[in-house]
Design a protein around this motif. Structure first.
Motif, short mmCIF file in Angstrom:
data_model
loop_
_atom_site.label_atom_id
_atom_site.label_comp_id
_atom_site.label_asym_id
_atom_site.label_seq_id
_atom_site.Cartn_x
_atom_site.Cartn_y
_atom_site.Cartn_z
N TYR A 294 0.85 -1.18 0.00
CA TYR A 294 0.00 0.00 0.00
C TYR A 294 0.89 1.23 0.00
O TYR A 294 1.66 1.46 0.95
CB TYR A 294 -0.91 0.01 1.23
CG TYR A 294 -1.82 -1.19 1.34
CD1 TYR A 294 -3.12 -1.16 0.83
CD2 TYR A 294 -1.37 -2.38 1.93
CE1 TYR A 294 -3.94 -2.27 0.92
CE2 TYR A 294 -2.19 -3.49 2.02
CZ TYR A 294 -3.48 -3.43 1.52
OH TYR A 294 -4.30 -4.52 1.60
N VAL A 295 0.82 2.00 -1.07
CA VAL A 295 1.54 3.27 -1.13
C VAL A 295 0.53 4.35 -0.72
O VAL A 295 -0.26 4.83 -1.53
CB VAL A 295 2.09 3.53 -2.55
CG1 VAL A 295 2.87 4.84 -2.58
CG2 VAL A 295 2.97 2.37 -2.99
N GLY A 309 0.76 10.99 -5.56
CA GLY A 309 -0.14 9.89 -5.87
C GLY A 309 -0.23 8.89 -4.74
O GLY A 309 0.39 9.04 -3.68
N ARG A 310 -1.00 7.85 -4.99
CA ARG A 310 -1.13 6.74 -4.04
C ARG A 310 -1.49 5.49 -4.84
O ARG A 310 -1.98 5.58 -5.98
CB ARG A 310 -2.19 7.03 -2.99
CG ARG A 310 -3.58 7.34 -3.54
CD ARG A 310 -4.52 7.76 -2.42
NE ARG A 310 -5.83 8.13 -2.91
CZ ARG A 310 -6.84 7.30 -3.13
NH1 ARG A 310 -6.66 5.99 -2.89
NH2 ARG A 310 -8.01 7.72 -3.54
N ALA A 311 -1.25 4.32 -4.25
CA ALA A 311 -1.49 3.08 -4.99
C ALA A 311 -1.63 1.92 -4.02
O ALA A 311 -1.14 1.96 -2.89
CB ALA A 311 -0.35 2.81 -5.96
N THR A 312 -2.29 0.87 -4.48
CA THR A 312 -2.32 -0.42 -3.79
C THR A 312 -1.89 -1.48 -4.79
O THR A 312 -2.24 -1.42 -5.98
CB THR A 312 -3.71 -0.76 -3.24
OG1 THR A 312 -4.65 -0.81 -4.32
CG2 THR A 312 -4.17 0.29 -2.23
N VAL A 313 -1.14 -2.46 -4.30
CA VAL A 313 -0.67 -3.56 -5.14
C VAL A 313 -1.04 -4.86 -4.43
O VAL A 313 -0.48 -5.17 -3.37
CB VAL A 313 0.84 -3.48 -5.38
CG1 VAL A 313 1.28 -4.63 -6.29
CG2 VAL A 313 1.23 -2.14 -5.98
N HIS A 314 -1.99 -5.60 -5.00
CA HIS A 314 -2.46 -6.84 -4.40
C HIS A 314 -1.96 -8.03 -5.22
O HIS A 314 -1.88 -7.97 -6.45
CB HIS A 314 -3.99 -6.89 -4.35
CG HIS A 314 -4.60 -5.89 -3.42
ND1 HIS A 314 -4.46 -5.98 -2.06
CD2 HIS A 314 -5.34 -4.78 -3.66
CE1 HIS A 314 -5.10 -4.97 -1.49
NE2 HIS A 314 -5.63 -4.23 -2.44
#
Length: 647
Positions: A294-295, A309-314
């Motif tokens: 989770y960014v 920005g923001r990001a999620t990596v699953h």
């Protein structure tokens, strides 16, 4: 038959017959359990040496040797077991030497847990160790035999409450990261965890420092602080955060900072598939939960570009799903290439000249495990050579090698562009499909001749093709590309040439070279097959003339070869033999008027040069140019032609 002297029935004696054997069996079981319990407390752990060697050897596929296994005291259910002279050889592919060599390891062992296969030590002391971690360029690591990955589950909790490490050296040779460092590791009750290593990163001198809290009489599930810093001229990276338990690398939160000459150098460390860029300065907050990232916040600069920005990596099995939002206050596409990429682009530009269609790669073969959505917006677009584009926004969606870029809106200095782009790379070469609409553009910017003509333009482009880049795909593409204008202006002399009126052209070249007439309708509706666009139709209606075009545009090389010829709306005393010719490329179109070179500015002298040819044609001494496009109508139906072009 019962008698008064034996009043008890026979059945009443049966329980007494089994009572003594049952008591004997119970007593024997208790004794056996007691013996097992006592034996467990006094288990001779030295007997496990061969078992441990064999099991570890089988797991790591390499030779394991243990000098001796002893325990402190004669009786304990949680004895401290000492392993001495431990040696684990490197796997054959990793070269000569040892993976692990330890003088002494002391581990507190819960015997019951050990025998039931749930062994998780809570106290460990290591002295006199050398551990050499090795990973090759393909990613094969000696600490992950057979490429084993971490389990998806995350329910286990840290159990280590006491750890001490003395006289220990750590060596890391990671060919995939191009990181080679070595240095001492200590863990004690006062300073906590300390690793100070020196070496190289991407062939530049580097230092790696890792620190953590003390591990002595702690709650192993309590938050555990840590910090890591890699310093080199190729990358300056630092992270400081808290794990959810002692040495829990699967659950943590950290703030990060990264500075490097290119984003690619950061990718060598984090291995996220990033690319070469201009220098970066990034900071943010990240979280790691087993396999997911989770960014929560990411901001900074890449070259001149500034963004947040923001990001999620699953992770789902072998697939990765990304959900991200990126907002740039200013953005330069040139920042997405490093120095080598810019040099290659400059060399390509020198070799083939400027191009409108970009060489952007659309090969998705390396993204077959990745899905996701990225929403992006740039408030201000920059370019060292200047650009008509002012802002850009859209949504990128990737699903099993099918890329859709939708809701694209680009504002221009005048007007805007909306677009949907699709790439399908599930088989064969990538298949590209573009559907783009233009509104509010200026005609003078498109043709590069503001003194000749101007006006507002609308357009619709629908093209598809196959290739590894956008340029390659459209070089063999099919579809349509149309622009229309229903109001504007044309230089009057140009309108006379379009109407092939030599007398009008001479009069206006001498008396009013800057005079203009209205541009009432322009329809350039090109239909394409295999990279060749032909006009169907190309027509223009001015206040004094009507013209029709013929020719083609070849997208492979972006070459233009068009002619415009027509008729005047008033009587022409003498007709011009030469049409208007449009050549050059899409990025640098050229216009030749009345036979005058494209670089020459129309003038009275220039028009007089074609007087002889026009008189010769009028007298029948010269033939009509077959490329003039045929006889033009006196007028054409503008509204239906515009509607058809924009459909």
């Amino acid at each position: 038959m019962t008698t008064p002297s034996d009043p008890t029935p026979p059945s009443a004696h049966r329980p007494q017959r089994w009572r003594r054997p049952a008591l004997a069996i119970g007593a024997a079981l208790l004794v056996a359990i007691g013996v097992v319990v006592l034996a467990l407390g006094a288990f001779p752990v030295g007997l496990l040496r061969g078992v441990v060697e064999n099991r570890v050897s089988a797991a790591l596929h390499t030779k394991v040797e243990i000098g001796s296994v002893t325990r402190d005291g004669l009786f304990s259910y949680t004895p401290v077991v000492a392993l001495r002279d431990v040696r684990i050889a490197q796997p054959a592919w990793a070269g000569q030497g040892d993976f692990v060599r330890v003088s002494t390891v002391r581990v507190r062992v819960p015997m019951l847990a050990l025998l039931t296969g749930r062994f998780r030590p809570d106290r460990v002391a290591i002295d006199g160790a050398r551990i050499a971690f090795v990973r090759d360029a393909s990613g094969r690591a000696n600490w992950q035999p057979d490429g084993a990955k971490s389990k998806q589950g995350g329910t286990s909790r840290p159990s280590l409450s006491d750890l001490s490490v003395t006289n220990t050296q750590i060596v890391l040779r990671d060919a995939k990261r191009q990181l080679i460092v070595a240095g001492p590791l200590t863990v004690d009750a006062t300073q906590g965890l300390r690793l100070s290593a020196k070496g190289s990163f991407r062939e530049t001198p580097a230092t790696l420092a890792l620190t953590g809290g003390r591990i002595a009489g702690i709650d192993p599930t309590a938050p555990y602080p840590f910090a890591v810093k890699l310093s080199s001229s190729a990358l300056d990276f630092s992270a400081q955060g808290t794990a959810q338990g002692v040495l829990d690398t699967r659950h943590f939160t950290a703030t990060i900072r990264a500075q490097a000459p290119t984003l690619k150098n950061l990718d060598y460390l984090i291995e996220a598939g990033l690319f070469g860029t201009q220098p970066i300065d990034l900071n943010g907050t990240i979280r790691h939960d087993v396999r997911d990232w989770y960014v929560d916040r990411l901001a900074g600069t890449i070259g001149r570009s500034r963004f947040a920005g923001r990001a999620t990596v699953h992770k789902y099995g072998i697939r990765t799903a990304i959900d991200a939002r990126i907002h740039a206050s200013q953005f330069d596409f040139d920042d997405l290439a490093d120095s080598q990429g810019r040099a290659e682009s400059a060399a390509r530009l020198a070799r083939i000249g400027p191009r409108v269609i970009p060489p952007t790669r659309i090969d998705l073969s390396k993204l077959w495990k990745t899905d996701g959505t990225i929403r992006f917006a740039a408030d201000r677009l920059l370019s060292k050579d200047g650009t008509v584009f002012q802002s850009l926004s859209g949504t990128l969606n990737l699903d099993n090698r099918r890329l859709t870029v939708s809701d694209v809106v680009a504002t221009l200095a005048n007007g805007r562009m909306t677009c949907t782009l699709r790439v399908d790379h599930r088989s064969g070469l990538p298949k590209l499909a573009i559907d783009m609409r233009l509104a509010g553009l200026r005609l003078e910017r498109l043709v590069g001749k503001p003194d000749m003509l101007g006006g507002e333009v609308r357009g619709h482009i629908v093209l598809s093709g196959q290739g590894e880049t956008v340029r390659d795909a459209l070089a063999h593409g099919s579809g349509k590309a149309a622009i229309v204008a229903t109001q504007g202006h044309v230089q009057r002399m140009i309108a006379d040439v379009l109407g092939q009126s030599l007398s009008g052209a001479i009069a206006h070249a001498i008396g009013g070279p800057s005079d203009t007439v209205p541009l009432q309708c322009l329809v350039a509706d090109f239909r394409g097959t295999n990279g060749v666009l032909v006009p169907r139709p190309l027509e223009i209606d001015t206040g004094s003339s009507v013209g029709r075009g013929a020719g083609r545009i070849v997208l492979d090389g972006e070459r233009i070869d068009l002619t415009l010829a027509g008729t005047t709306k008033s009587r022409a005393l003498l007709r011009i033999t030469d049409p208007i010719r449009i050549g050059g490329t899409l990025s640098e179109p050229s216009i030749a008027v009345a036979g005058i070179g494209a670089k020459d500015k129309p003038s009275a002298g220039g028009v007089l040069k074609v007087l002889g040819r026009s008189i010769g044609q009028a007298l029948g001494l010269t033939k009509t140019d077959p490329s003039a496009g045929g006889a033009a109508p006196q007028s054409f139906a503008c509204a239906p032609a515009v509607a058809a072009a924009l459909r």
